[in-house]
Write an enzyme that holds these catalytic residues in place. Structure first.
Site, PDB file in Angstrom:
ATOM      1  N   LYS A  94     -23.216  -7.301  10.658  1.00 37.21           N
ATOM      2  CA  LYS A  94     -22.777  -7.815   9.352  1.00 37.21           C
ATOM      3  C   LYS A  94     -22.059  -6.764   8.517  1.00 37.21           C
ATOM      4  O   LYS A  94     -21.036  -7.050   7.893  1.00 37.21           O
ATOM      5  CB  LYS A  94     -24.009  -8.272   8.562  1.00 37.21           C
ATOM      6  CG  LYS A  94     -24.369  -9.718   8.756  1.00 37.21           C
ATOM      7  CD  LYS A  94     -25.473 -10.120   7.803  1.00 37.21           C
ATOM      8  CE  LYS A  94     -26.735  -9.281   7.997  1.00 37.21           C
ATOM      9  NZ  LYS A  94     -27.910  -9.719   7.271  1.00 37.21           N
ATOM     10  N   GLU A 172      -2.292  -2.321  33.475  1.00 33.01           N
ATOM     11  CA  GLU A 172      -3.386  -3.173  32.974  1.00 33.01           C
ATOM     12  C   GLU A 172      -2.939  -4.604  32.731  1.00 33.01           C
ATOM     13  O   GLU A 172      -3.769  -5.497  32.547  1.00 33.01           O
ATOM     14  CB  GLU A 172      -3.998  -2.572  31.702  1.00 33.01           C
ATOM     15  CG  GLU A 172      -3.194  -2.713  30.419  1.00 33.01           C
ATOM     16  CD  GLU A 172      -2.046  -1.712  30.310  1.00 33.01           C
ATOM     17  OE1 GLU A 172      -1.838  -0.932  31.265  1.00 33.01           O
ATOM     18  OE2 GLU A 172      -1.356  -1.733  29.264  1.00 33.01           O
TER      19      GLU A 172
HETATM   20  C1  1AE Z   1      -3.253   4.502  26.899  1.00 33.77           C
HETATM   21  C2  1AE Z   1      -2.970   3.714  28.163  1.00 33.77           C
HETATM   22  C3  1AE Z   1      -1.683   4.078  28.806  1.00 33.77           C
HETATM   23  C4  1AE Z   1      -1.269   3.129  29.900  1.00 33.77           C
HETATM   24  O1  1AE Z   1      -2.048   2.350  30.378  1.00 33.77           O
HETATM   25  C5  1AE Z   1       0.083   3.129  30.378  1.00 33.77           C
HETATM   26  O2  1AE Z   1       0.415   2.116  31.161  1.00 33.77           O
HETATM   27  C6  1AE Z   1       0.983   4.111  30.089  1.00 33.77           C
HETATM   28  O3  1AE Z   1       2.224   4.057  30.585  1.00 33.77           O
HETATM   29  P1  1AE Z   1       3.298   5.163  30.291  1.00 33.77           P
HETATM   30  O4  1AE Z   1       2.847   6.428  30.938  1.00 33.77           O
HETATM   31  O5  1AE Z   1       3.378   5.336  28.793  1.00 33.77           O
HETATM   32  O6  1AE Z   1       4.557   4.644  30.875  1.00 33.77           O
END
Ligand code: 1AE
Length: 407
Positions: A94, A172
């Protein structure tokens, strides 16, 4: 200690911070104290939060908006189950919505910690898997892979591997898809890794992105591991720390897990609100069992103040916890010219991680990997990158021309 603690920074121009702290310690535990009859008070006593510290910052001439207090409150273990959701709701449920308050640090009791095995591999386990003990590790990130078919993916993997990296991670944003489902891409990429290893002499970990509904994650992970996966990538904040805790402590998940920080920016950047980066990306990631933790660096394209960055590092490698350390992976916009800064701040136990800084190399992806390898060699010997580049290291030279060198 039979309590966990939380330290907050509260901003208010006029408040009596001690009173505020008392009201949090009561409101977040027994609800109300003064209105309770004596008998009830006695039975509730063991549940009552306790204000441990109130440090008020109000130097002479303090400007409106700048008066604050750092407040530490102890929350009895008996109030919450031994999992991260229960702790977070207890200490910051909360009140996270009640004015200018930021959660800056957690303190875990031994009893609470006993439910967390921590990272299965940690820094030492990852080094054992790779057989590399005397230098920082190098990781490359797949880029522009959405919509690629398996052959195209394999091609990009091979180029990265031949560049001499130790780890390759999925982007990701690569989710389950019909062209490159996790078990197929693991199979194809690990075959390509074996072939590349014969040329480079290096072992390689490939962190495949574990995605889909929460209920399917374990079976996806097991499928990937059965197909040969030797690491996984996981978007922790979109699922929740408890999901990572369950995966990392599962005996069938026998590979390291790299934690991606996607969404963390919704929590930590404000001075007044949210949860500090060192709690989010340091304390909780390690507690939940991440073997490697990615986070923005102080120098790349998505930056974070250096002090905050070093606080994350300290939480990941601190010997104060009875669990393995997690490998720091400062990321985003990293190029070879930044390697000396990374080594200065993180020492040897770090993963130098790049996507664009490898694939965007003027001589191509493979040369991008070589440029980083050369930058690491130079920085380890305290040789200026520019000098090392001139000494017959054309890939590093081209990288420095493209992105600049150490500052
Ligand atoms: C903080 C996460 C960075 C990441 O996942 C990522 O794909 C970075 O890519 P570049 O090195 O900036 O191309």
């Amino acid at each position: 200690m039979n309590s966990c603690t939380a330290t907050y920074r509260l901003y208010d121009d006029k408040a009596d911070f001690r009173k505020k702290a008392e009201s949090i310690s009561v409101g977040m535990t027994v609800g109300s104290w003064t209105e309770l009859p004596q008998a009830k008070r006695e039975s509730m006593q063991k549940h009552l939060g306790q204000v441990l510290q109130v440090d008020v910052h109000e130097p002479e001439g303090v400007q409106p908006g700048e008066r604050y207090a750092d407040v530490t409150i102890a929350y009895p273990n008996v109030n919450f189950s031994k999992d991260i959701p229960a702790l977070l709701v207890t200490v910051f449920g909360k009140i996270s919505m009640d004015g200018r308050i930021k959660l800056n640090r957690l303190g875990f009791s031994d009893d609470y910690l006993s439910a967390f095995p921590g990272p299965k591999f940690g820094i030492s386990g990852i080094r054992d898997l790779l057989g590399v003990y005397d230098r920082p590790l190098l990781m490359s990130i797949f880029k522009s892979v959405i919509g690629l078919n398996m052959d195209e993916l394999k091609d990009q993997f091979t180029k990265q591997a031949l560049g001499g990296v130790d780890l390759i991670k999925d982007d990701e944003i690569l989710f389950e898809n019909e062209f490159t489902p996790i078990e197929k891409r693991v199979e194809v990429c690990l075959k390509a890794a074996e072939a590349a290893s014969r040329e480079t002499g290096k072992k390689l970990l490939y962190a495949a992105n574990l995605t889909g509904h929460t209920s399917s994650l374990k079976s996806q992970a097991v499928k990937a591991i059965q197909a040969g996966a030797n690491a996984l990538l996981f978007n922790v904040l979109s699922y929740g720390y408890d999901v990572l805790h369950e995966l990392s402590s599962d005996p069938e998940i026998t590979v390291p897990i790299a934690a991606h920080p996607a969404l963390a920016g919704a929590y930590y950047p404000s001075q007044h609100y949210g949860i500090s980066a060192s709690v989010l990306l340091g304390q909780l990631m390690r507690l939940a069992g991440a073997d490697l933790v990615l986070f923005p660096s102080p120098y790349g394209s998505v930056t974070m103040p250096r002090e905050e960055n070093m606080a994350i590092r300290d939480e990941l490698i601190s010997s104060a916890l009875p669990i393995k350390t997690s490998m720091p992976v400062p990321s985003a916009g990293i190029h070879p010219g930044l390697v000396p800064l990374i080594l200065r701040d993180f020492g040897q136990d770090v993963v130098v991680n790049a996507g664009g800084g490898i694939h965007g190399h003027p001589m191509g992806t493979e040369a991008g990997g070589h440029a980083f390898v050369q930058a690491i060699e130079a920085a380890q010997q305290s040789i200026r990158l520019a000098d090392y580049a001139e000494a017959d290291h054309p890939e590093l030279k081209a990288a420095l021309e493209a992105w600049g060198g150490e500052r």
